[in-house]
Every structure is written in C-alpha cells, then in structure tokens.
Design a protein around this motif. Structure first.
Motif, PDB file in Angstrom:
ATOM      1  N   TRP A  16      55.541  26.354  34.006  1.00 42.52           N
ATOM      2  CA  TRP A  16      56.507  26.306  35.089  1.00 42.52           C
ATOM      3  C   TRP A  16      57.741  25.524  34.642  1.00 42.52           C
ATOM      4  N   LEU A  17      58.897  26.076  34.912  1.00 43.88           N
ATOM      5  CA  LEU A  17      60.147  25.427  34.545  1.00 43.88           C
ATOM      6  C   LEU A  17      60.484  24.324  35.550  1.00 43.88           C
ATOM      7  N   PRO A  18      61.232  23.314  35.128  1.00 44.73           N
ATOM      8  CA  PRO A  18      61.559  22.211  36.042  1.00 44.73           C
ATOM      9  C   PRO A  18      62.465  22.657  37.183  1.00 44.73           C
ATOM     10  N   GLU A  19      62.263  22.037  38.341  1.00 43.74           N
ATOM     11  CA  GLU A  19      63.063  22.337  39.508  1.00 43.74           C
ATOM     12  C   GLU A  19      64.384  21.566  39.478  1.00 43.74           C
ATOM     13  N   THR A  20      65.292  21.966  40.344  1.00 43.99           N
ATOM     14  CA  THR A  20      66.489  21.192  40.650  1.00 43.99           C
ATOM     15  C   THR A  20      66.187  20.353  41.880  1.00 43.99           C
ATOM     16  N   LYS A  21      66.454  19.051  41.827  1.00 41.23           N
ATOM     17  CA  LYS A  21      66.168  18.174  42.955  1.00 41.23           C
ATOM     18  C   LYS A  21      67.476  17.806  43.656  1.00 41.23           C
ATOM     19  N   ILE A  22      67.539  18.088  44.948  1.00 41.88           N
ATOM     20  CA  ILE A  22      68.719  17.795  45.759  1.00 41.88           C
ATOM     21  C   ILE A  22      68.260  17.125  47.050  1.00 41.88           C
ATOM     22  N   ASP A  23      68.776  15.927  47.295  1.00 40.29           N
ATOM     23  CA  ASP A  23      68.415  15.172  48.498  1.00 40.29           C
ATOM     24  C   ASP A  23      66.901  15.054  48.650  1.00 40.29           C
ATOM     25  N   GLY A  24      66.231  14.839  47.530  1.00 43.98           N
ATOM     26  CA  GLY A  24      64.795  14.629  47.557  1.00 43.98           C
ATOM     27  C   GLY A  24      63.963  15.889  47.694  1.00 43.98           C
ATOM     28  N   LYS A  25      64.593  17.066  47.707  1.00 44.64           N
ATOM     29  CA  LYS A  25      63.866  18.328  47.835  1.00 44.64           C
ATOM     30  C   LYS A  25      64.022  19.156  46.564  1.00 44.64           C
ATOM     31  N   ASN A  26      62.989  19.932  46.234  1.00 46.69           N
ATOM     32  CA  ASN A  26      62.976  20.722  45.011  1.00 46.69           C
ATOM     33  C   ASN A  26      63.429  22.158  45.264  1.00 46.69           C
ATOM     34  N   TYR A  65      75.022  32.781  42.884  1.00 44.69           N
ATOM     35  CA  TYR A  65      73.769  32.062  42.701  1.00 44.69           C
ATOM     36  C   TYR A  65      73.237  31.659  44.069  1.00 44.69           C
ATOM     37  N   ARG A  66      71.945  31.882  44.259  1.00 48.60           N
ATOM     38  CA  ARG A  66      71.287  31.390  45.468  1.00 48.60           C
ATOM     39  C   ARG A  66      70.266  30.326  45.073  1.00 48.60           C
ATOM     40  N   ARG A  67      70.079  29.359  45.945  1.00 48.98           N
ATOM     41  CA  ARG A  67      69.175  28.248  45.679  1.00 48.98           C
ATOM     42  C   ARG A  67      68.067  28.276  46.725  1.00 48.98           C
ATOM     43  N   PHE A  68      66.820  28.497  46.264  1.00 43.99           N
ATOM     44  CA  PHE A  68      65.699  28.609  47.184  1.00 43.99           C
ATOM     45  C   PHE A  68      64.766  27.411  47.049  1.00 43.99           C
ATOM     46  N   PRO A  69      64.155  26.971  48.160  1.00 41.64           N
ATOM     47  CA  PRO A  69      63.148  25.912  48.070  1.00 41.64           C
ATOM     48  C   PRO A  69      62.025  26.307  47.110  1.00 41.64           C
ATOM     49  N   ALA A  70      61.560  25.334  46.342  1.00 41.89           N
ATOM     50  CA  ALA A  70      60.561  25.599  45.311  1.00 41.89           C
ATOM     51  C   ALA A  70      59.188  25.847  45.916  1.00 41.89           C
TER      52      ALA A  70
END
Length: 268
Positions: free
Chosen positions: A66-76, A93-98
C-alpha cells in the motif's frame, strides 16, 4: 484466449474463484466497511459515497504494498487523476478519503486484488516494473422515493486505465444499476440513445462478489442510475472497483516534473 483478452470484457462469480477458511467473515467485514463511507465531496447531491487507496503489485510475486496516504488536517487521503477520460472532472485531480487500515489488511480484499491482477495482460516492456492498483469503495445510496444515485461519469465511458474490475458487495432494495458494454466509438453516449444492436451486452450484478472486468482500449462501459426499490428502508448498491496500470518510465515530454515548475515541486 480469455474473453477479456478477446472481447474486452468478462464476467466472474468470485465465490467460485476464491475459497479459503474464513472468507465469509472477511466478506462480512468488507460489507460493514461500506456502512461508514463518507459522502463523495465532489458530488454531494448525487447520493454517492466513497473511499480510495493506491497500492503497487510486484511482478512475479504479486506482493501488494500500500502506498502512503496524504494527510490533511489529521485525515488520510489519496489523490486520483483520470486526465481527459472523465468529462465531469476534465484534467482535475480529486482527493478521496483513504480506505481504513482494517480494510487494507482484509485478506479477502488482497485475494480479490491478486485474482484481478492475474487476469490482466501486458506488453513485455510494461511488465519490467511494479504495477499500480487503484482500489475504490463506492456506494450509491437512496433514502427516499424519488431519490437518484449516480455513478461518474454517467454515460458509456473509458477509464484511462488499461483494466478495471467491478465487484458487487451489496445490492439491496434498489431499481436500476444496469451495466452495459459497448464499443469505443460510443464513448460519451447513453445506452438508451442507441439501437440495441450497438450494445454489446447488458446485465445486472445482484449477488455478493458477482463481478466483471473491462480492457479499456476495446470497450466502453456504463452503470445506470440507482433508484429506491419498493420495500421500506434505504436502497443501496455497494461495489469495489479496482483498476490497474503500469509504472513504466514515462515519455519525458509528458512527465509533469519535467515541466520546470520548481515552485510547485516537493521533496519526497
């Protein structure tokens, strides 16, 4: 030759393909994960909920990392990009919750990813490096009479990844969600706009782990809108979508990091 390789699509019932002790409990856990999907923030009015993750698969061993997530405001989160292939989000680009860690560690999900990957086929030069897998958990949910839940894009389309697999997890108290397969020349059309002779096949996924795959260059595909069924309570269609693409060394002319915009670049 497989139907996927010859015709560009294939049907599966994974309950006949994947069997091990504990599979029912793992399926139950995956099903429960759909109870807690967040709203798709890019289309909150379309009754769509989703999570997403990215992984790589090692050639030969089929090891999943599994590739690392992007963390924003404590959420992945994970980023997703389809270029020009989704007209609703052209070049965006769309950013979806992990996916949750529990889902990533689910043995059945890993077995599904490996099964799908074994169905794929590649040019030899594309198979020299690991492969990228995108794993989408998508739920279409309708609560009231007259509600409609819609997939994206809502027409016959191609995804831009060589292979996409769809696995039904739960279908309950709904009408609609017809799947259709056609040819690339009908990309962007709705099935009802076309003569029946131009629809290669149409079908419904109804049972858990009922599945199909498409090889993107040969076909377009579609899943129809979801409406509430006749029973009391909510209606739901939940599915896992898995796409695959190679991680080859790209043409330098199309690598964004070769465009010299250093102010936008990051250290990794």
């Amino acid at each position: 030759m497989s139907q996927l390789k010859e015709a560009g699509f294939e049907y599966y019932q994974l309950k006949n393909e994947i069997q091990y002790e504990g599979i029912e409990e793992d399926l139950k856990k995956l099903t429960n994960a759909f109870d807690h999907l967040p709203t798709d923030e890019y289309a909150p009015h379309l009754n769509r909920y989703r999570r997403y993750a990215r992984a790589i698969i090692m050639p030969g061993t089929h090891e999943i990392r599994w590739l690392p997530e992007t963390k924003i405001d404590g959420k992945n989160y994970y980023e997703y990009f389809q270029g020009s292939y989704n007209p609703e989000y052209m070049g965006e680009y769309r950013r979806f919750p992990a996916l949750t860690k529990e889902s990533m560690q689910n043995k059945l999900l890993e077995e599904i990813i490996r099964f799908d990957f074994r169905e794929t086929f590649w040019m030899r030069e594309d198979a020299l490096m690991p492969f990228h897998a995108g794993i989408h958990f998508v739920k279409l949910l309708v609560e009231n009479e007259g509600d409609v839940a819609v997939s994206s894009p809502n027409n016959l389309h191609q995804d831009g990844e060589p292979f996409t697999f769809a696995h039904l997890i739960r279908r309950n108290n709904i009408k609609g969600a017809m799947n259709a397969i056609s040819t690339p020349k009908h990309r962007g059309k709705m099935p009802e706009e076309m003569p029946d002779s131009e629809i290669t096949t149409s079908f419904y996924l109804e049972e858990p782990l009922e599945s199909y795959s498409v090889y993107d260059p040969l076909v377009t595909h579609y899943v129809g809108e979801v409406e509430k069924g006749n029973q009391a309570g909510i209606g739901e269609r939940s599915a896992i979508l898995i796409d695959f693409q190679p991680t080859v060394i790209a043409d330098p002319d199309v690598v964004r990091s070769m465009q010299g915009e250093t102010s936008k670049m990051i250290y990794v």
